[in-house]
Design a protein around this motif. Structure first.
Motif, PDB file in Angstrom:
ATOM      1  N   THR A  59     -15.038 -84.711 -34.598  1.00 43.47           N
ATOM      2  CA  THR A  59     -15.661 -83.671 -35.553  1.00 43.47           C
ATOM      3  C   THR A  59     -17.067 -83.187 -34.824  1.00 43.47           C
ATOM      4  OG1 THR A  59     -15.058 -84.617 -37.668  1.00 43.47           O
ATOM      5  CG2 THR A  59     -17.150 -83.558 -37.798  1.00 43.47           C
ATOM      6  N   GLU A  60     -17.727 -84.299 -34.230  1.00 37.03           N
ATOM      7  CA  GLU A  60     -18.890 -84.050 -33.240  1.00 37.03           C
ATOM      8  C   GLU A  60     -18.565 -83.063 -32.237  1.00 37.03           C
ATOM      9  OE1 GLU A  60     -22.211 -84.579 -33.822  1.00 37.03           O
ATOM     10  OE2 GLU A  60     -21.477 -85.064 -35.819  1.00 37.03           O
ATOM     11  N   LYS A  61     -17.492 -83.144 -31.621  1.00 41.11           N
ATOM     12  CA  LYS A  61     -17.071 -82.193 -30.532  1.00 41.11           C
ATOM     13  C   LYS A  61     -16.647 -80.930 -31.055  1.00 41.11           C
ATOM     14  CE  LYS A  61     -15.467 -85.946 -27.352  1.00 41.11           C
ATOM     15  NZ  LYS A  61     -14.053 -86.454 -26.695  1.00 41.11           N
ATOM     16  N   TYR A  62     -16.358 -80.883 -32.318  1.00 41.94           N
ATOM     17  CA  TYR A  62     -16.006 -79.681 -33.078  1.00 41.94           C
ATOM     18  C   TYR A  62     -17.337 -78.787 -33.273  1.00 41.94           C
ATOM     19  CZ  TYR A  62     -14.650 -76.666 -36.877  1.00 41.94           C
ATOM     20  OH  TYR A  62     -14.616 -75.545 -37.685  1.00 41.94           O
ATOM     21  N   ALA A  65     -18.582 -77.248 -30.346  1.00 42.36           N
ATOM     22  CA  ALA A  65     -17.971 -76.201 -29.720  1.00 42.36           C
ATOM     23  C   ALA A  65     -18.378 -75.062 -30.857  1.00 42.36           C
ATOM     24  CB  ALA A  65     -16.379 -76.285 -29.887  1.00 42.36           C
ATOM     25  N   LYS A  66     -18.413 -75.267 -32.140  1.00 44.48           N
ATOM     26  CA  LYS A  66     -18.833 -74.070 -33.130  1.00 44.48           C
ATOM     27  C   LYS A  66     -20.313 -73.810 -33.101  1.00 44.48           C
ATOM     28  CE  LYS A  66     -18.077 -72.297 -37.129  1.00 44.48           C
ATOM     29  NZ  LYS A  66     -19.429 -71.539 -37.220  1.00 44.48           N
ATOM     30  N   GLU A  67     -21.001 -74.570 -32.492  1.00 44.32           N
ATOM     31  CA  GLU A  67     -22.446 -74.150 -32.190  1.00 44.32           C
ATOM     32  C   GLU A  67     -22.538 -73.252 -30.900  1.00 44.32           C
ATOM     33  OE1 GLU A  67     -26.744 -76.226 -32.156  1.00 44.32           O
ATOM     34  OE2 GLU A  67     -25.135 -77.041 -30.879  1.00 44.32           O
ATOM     35  N   ARG A  68     -21.558 -73.730 -29.881  1.00 42.39           N
ATOM     36  CA  ARG A  68     -21.533 -72.701 -28.717  1.00 42.39           C
ATOM     37  C   ARG A  68     -20.849 -71.453 -29.021  1.00 42.39           C
ATOM     38  NH1 ARG A  68     -22.071 -71.861 -23.559  1.00 42.39           N
ATOM     39  NH2 ARG A  68     -20.208 -71.703 -22.365  1.00 42.39           N
ATOM     40  N   GLN A  69     -19.982 -71.703 -29.910  1.00 41.39           N
ATOM     41  CA  GLN A  69     -19.010 -70.420 -30.333  1.00 41.39           C
ATOM     42  C   GLN A  69     -20.035 -69.320 -30.827  1.00 41.39           C
ATOM     43  OE1 GLN A  69     -15.096 -69.708 -32.649  1.00 41.39           O
ATOM     44  NE2 GLN A  69     -16.669 -70.035 -33.920  1.00 41.39           N
ATOM     45  N   GLU A 172     -10.641 -72.125 -28.075  1.00 44.29           N
ATOM     46  CA  GLU A 172      -9.406 -73.031 -28.141  1.00 44.29           C
ATOM     47  C   GLU A 172      -9.877 -74.487 -28.361  1.00 44.29           C
ATOM     48  OE1 GLU A 172      -7.551 -72.106 -24.331  1.00 44.29           O
ATOM     49  OE2 GLU A 172      -7.006 -70.149 -24.898  1.00 44.29           O
ATOM     50  N   THR A 173     -10.989 -74.769 -27.523  1.00 47.02           N
ATOM     51  CA  THR A 173     -11.574 -76.056 -27.803  1.00 47.02           C
ATOM     52  C   THR A 173     -11.964 -76.324 -29.228  1.00 47.02           C
ATOM     53  OG1 THR A 173     -12.631 -75.832 -25.690  1.00 47.02           O
ATOM     54  CG2 THR A 173     -13.377 -77.609 -27.032  1.00 47.02           C
ATOM     55  N   LEU A 174     -12.287 -75.203 -29.940  1.00 50.21           N
ATOM     56  CA  LEU A 174     -12.818 -75.751 -31.240  1.00 50.21           C
ATOM     57  C   LEU A 174     -11.513 -75.997 -32.149  1.00 50.21           C
ATOM     58  CD1 LEU A 174     -15.123 -75.233 -32.932  1.00 50.21           C
ATOM     59  CD2 LEU A 174     -14.083 -72.993 -33.537  1.00 50.21           C
ATOM     60  N   GLY A 242     -26.654 -91.349 -51.695  1.00 48.11           N
ATOM     61  CA  GLY A 242     -25.589 -91.103 -52.560  1.00 48.11           C
ATOM     62  C   GLY A 242     -24.791 -89.853 -52.513  1.00 48.11           C
ATOM     63  N   LYS A 243     -25.236 -88.818 -51.654  1.00 49.05           N
ATOM     64  CA  LYS A 243     -24.420 -87.807 -51.297  1.00 49.05           C
ATOM     65  C   LYS A 243     -23.215 -88.022 -50.533  1.00 49.05           C
ATOM     66  CE  LYS A 243     -27.528 -85.078 -53.578  1.00 49.05           C
ATOM     67  NZ  LYS A 243     -27.140 -84.513 -54.912  1.00 49.05           N
ATOM     68  N   PRO A 244     -22.289 -87.192 -50.516  1.00 49.14           N
ATOM     69  CA  PRO A 244     -20.884 -87.461 -49.963  1.00 49.14           C
ATOM     70  C   PRO A 244     -21.110 -87.040 -48.520  1.00 49.14           C
ATOM     71  CG  PRO A 244     -20.633 -85.530 -51.442  1.00 49.14           C
ATOM     72  CD  PRO A 244     -22.134 -86.102 -51.608  1.00 49.14           C
ATOM     73  N   TYR A 245     -20.290 -87.912 -47.655  1.00 46.83           N
ATOM     74  CA  TYR A 245     -20.034 -87.342 -46.456  1.00 46.83           C
ATOM     75  C   TYR A 245     -18.931 -86.302 -46.414  1.00 46.83           C
ATOM     76  CZ  TYR A 245     -18.499 -87.277 -41.386  1.00 46.83           C
ATOM     77  OH  TYR A 245     -18.094 -87.012 -40.112  1.00 46.83           O
ATOM     78  N   VAL A 246     -19.038 -85.285 -45.649  1.00 51.99           N
ATOM     79  CA  VAL A 246     -18.211 -84.068 -45.692  1.00 51.99           C
ATOM     80  C   VAL A 246     -18.303 -83.747 -44.308  1.00 51.99           C
ATOM     81  CG1 VAL A 246     -17.560 -81.747 -46.279  1.00 51.99           C
ATOM     82  CG2 VAL A 246     -18.231 -83.680 -47.906  1.00 51.99           C
ATOM     83  N   ARG A 247     -17.166 -83.636 -43.523  1.00 52.45           N
ATOM     84  CA  ARG A 247     -17.270 -83.378 -42.031  1.00 52.45           C
ATOM     85  C   ARG A 247     -17.547 -81.862 -41.811  1.00 52.45           C
ATOM     86  NH1 ARG A 247     -11.683 -83.078 -43.591  1.00 52.45           N
ATOM     87  NH2 ARG A 247     -10.620 -81.441 -43.228  1.00 52.45           N
ATOM     88  N   THR A 248     -18.486 -81.870 -41.017  1.00 49.36           N
ATOM     89  CA  THR A 248     -18.841 -80.431 -40.283  1.00 49.36           C
ATOM     90  C   THR A 248     -20.108 -79.965 -41.263  1.00 49.36           C
ATOM     91  OG1 THR A 248     -17.552 -78.645 -41.711  1.00 49.36           O
ATOM     92  CG2 THR A 248     -17.063 -79.529 -39.516  1.00 49.36           C
ATOM     93  N   ALA A 249     -20.448 -80.749 -42.482  1.00 50.20           N
ATOM     94  CA  ALA A 249     -21.456 -80.457 -43.505  1.00 50.20           C
ATOM     95  C   ALA A 249     -22.974 -80.617 -43.027  1.00 50.20           C
ATOM     96  CB  ALA A 249     -21.272 -81.141 -44.749  1.00 50.20           C
ATOM     97  N   THR A 250     -23.836 -79.833 -43.496  1.00 46.72           N
ATOM     98  CA  THR A 250     -25.191 -79.794 -42.955  1.00 46.72           C
ATOM     99  C   THR A 250     -26.104 -79.829 -44.175  1.00 46.72           C
ATOM    100  OG1 THR A 250     -25.363 -77.293 -42.645  1.00 46.72           O
ATOM    101  CG2 THR A 250     -24.739 -78.768 -40.803  1.00 46.72           C
ATOM    102  N   GLY A 251     -25.703 -79.849 -45.315  1.00 49.01           N
ATOM    103  CA  GLY A 251     -26.386 -80.379 -46.493  1.00 49.01           C
ATOM    104  C   GLY A 251     -26.751 -78.981 -47.483  1.00 49.01           C
ATOM    105  N   PRO A 252     -27.294 -78.984 -48.398  1.00 45.69           N
ATOM    106  CA  PRO A 252     -28.307 -80.228 -48.884  1.00 45.69           C
ATOM    107  C   PRO A 252     -27.391 -81.029 -49.757  1.00 45.69           C
ATOM    108  CG  PRO A 252     -28.742 -78.376 -50.266  1.00 45.69           C
ATOM    109  CD  PRO A 252     -27.562 -77.700 -49.020  1.00 45.69           C
ATOM    110  N   ASN A 253     -26.322 -80.799 -50.064  1.00 44.70           N
ATOM    111  CA  ASN A 253     -25.371 -81.537 -51.104  1.00 44.70           C
ATOM    112  C   ASN A 253     -24.250 -82.586 -50.273  1.00 44.70           C
ATOM    113  OD1 ASN A 253     -27.192 -81.098 -53.221  1.00 44.70           O
ATOM    114  ND2 ASN A 253     -25.953 -78.950 -53.327  1.00 44.70           N
ATOM    115  N   SER A 254     -24.022 -82.363 -49.136  1.00 52.12           N
ATOM    116  CA  SER A 254     -23.076 -83.105 -48.539  1.00 52.12           C
ATOM    117  C   SER A 254     -23.387 -83.067 -47.084  1.00 52.12           C
ATOM    118  CB  SER A 254     -21.645 -82.573 -48.868  1.00 52.12           C
ATOM    119  OG  SER A 254     -21.485 -81.391 -48.364  1.00 52.12           O
TER     120      SER A 254
END
Length: 341
Positions: A59-62, A65-69, A172-174, A242-254
């Motif tokens: 996910t961090e690599k994703y 890549a998303k930031e670079r994209q 492609e990396t993404l 108490g907020k849930p972990y959601v991959r690629t999420a940056t808040g404010p609720n996950s």
């Protein structure tokens, strides 16, 4: 005289069937004897946690890549706009040159000496000839501008094409990293599905309880933050417990792990980068013994990050199915390093 009849031999088909049946029976009994016992809830949980950490790394690599994209896309758009404007300017210069050429052709249709002889006003003719010389000079200047614009346009197009190629590679990396973390999460879900409904419910309850109540149970001590910035980032992150972990999420609720740290520092007034792999290069590296509340702490080959909260504890977004919570550094993973923003 008694007759002796030779016993009838079993057919080849019958022998084959009997042999296959016996072999299958032996195999089944062998499998039954050596079948692995069903993994316990704790064993499944340990395997699932490992898969979650591997998914987080992908996910961090994703995210990187998303930031670079996103950056490349903006650069490509800017370059393409610049190419379009340059092409328009070039077209305008070519049009002006065409008008100059037409004017020169019309004015220079006769030999100058003949025009002078035929002219009823020699002074007027000389003025026109002088203007014609000026047109020729202006035409030469236009040609120079066109050539310079063409060179600049060619360079801009090459830059745009190179960025577009980079963008395609990053995409492609993404895609590969997205498939990887989705595969890890799917494998984790398959393992969880081997548990009973009651066992899965107990795991979910444990995660919810850890997320909701960790702030009330944890003892953080009285360690003093190294800066007002670190103190405020930690205070902001604490509001997300108490907020849930959601991959690629940056808040404010996950959040994912680096999404939480980025959000917390943004609320404190400082923009840090998106991923663990880039956040680790920001600020100042510090030793574990120097940790102060608000510092960033990295684990598991820098694939996970949290905010140090005091008393060997971090505040972080752990993994899918979990909630933002305080947790002992000894239970998160292998300590990597720490950074002070």
């Amino acid at each position: 005289m008694a007759s002796h009849r030779r016993p009838k031999q079993p057919s080849r088909t019958r022998v084959t069937v009997l042999t296959a049946t016996a072999t299958a029976a032996v195999a089944l009994s062998s499998q039954a004897a050596h079948a692995d016992p069903k993994p316990t809830k704790s064993e499944v949980k340990a395997k699932v946690d490992k898969l979650y950490h591997e998914a987080e790394e992908a996910t961090e690599k994703y995210n990187g890549a998303k930031e670079r994209q996103d950056k490349l896309k903006k650069q490509v758009d800017t370059l393409q706009d610049r190419v379009a404007r340059s092409q328009g300017e070039l077209n305008t210069l070519r049009g002006e040159l065409g008008l100059l050429a037409t004017a020169q052709y019309r004015s220079g249709g006769l030999d100058p000496s003949v025009q002078l002889l035929l002219s009823s006003d020699p002074d007027s003719f000389l003025d026109q000839a002088s203007a014609l010389d000026q047109v020729t000079v202006k035409q030469a200047e236009s040609l120079q501008r066109i050539q310079a614009k063409q060179r600049a346009l060619g360079q801009q197009r090459r830059e745009a094409q190179a960025k577009i190629a980079d963008l395609a590679e990053v995409r492609e990396t993404l895609g590969r990293n997205k498939q990887k973390f989705q595969g890890k999460l799917a494998e984790a879900q398959r393992l969880l599905n081997t548990l009973t409904v009651a066992e899965r419910a107990r795991i979910a309850e444990d995660e919810q309880r850890a997320g909701r109540a960790a702030g009330d149970r944890v003892e953080l001590g009285n360690e003093v933050p190294a800066s007002a910035l670190g103190a405020e980032a930690l205070r902001q992150a604490a509001t997300r417990v108490g907020k849930p972990y959601v991959r690629t999420a940056t808040g404010p609720n996950s959040f994912d792990c680096s999404g939480l740290t980025q959000w917390a520092y943004a609320q404190a007034g400082v923009q840090i980068t998106r991923t663990t792999y880039t956040q680790i290069t920001q600020g100042t590296r510090i030793a574990r013994s120097q940790l102060k509340p608000g510092d960033l702490v990295f684990f598991s080959n820098t694939s996970h990050v949290g905010l140090y909260a005091g008393n060997n504890t971090v505040l972080h977004a752990p993994y899918p199915g979990a909630y933002v919570r305080y947790e002992s550094m000894s239970t998160i993973g292998s300590y990597q390093t720490a950074v002070r923003i």
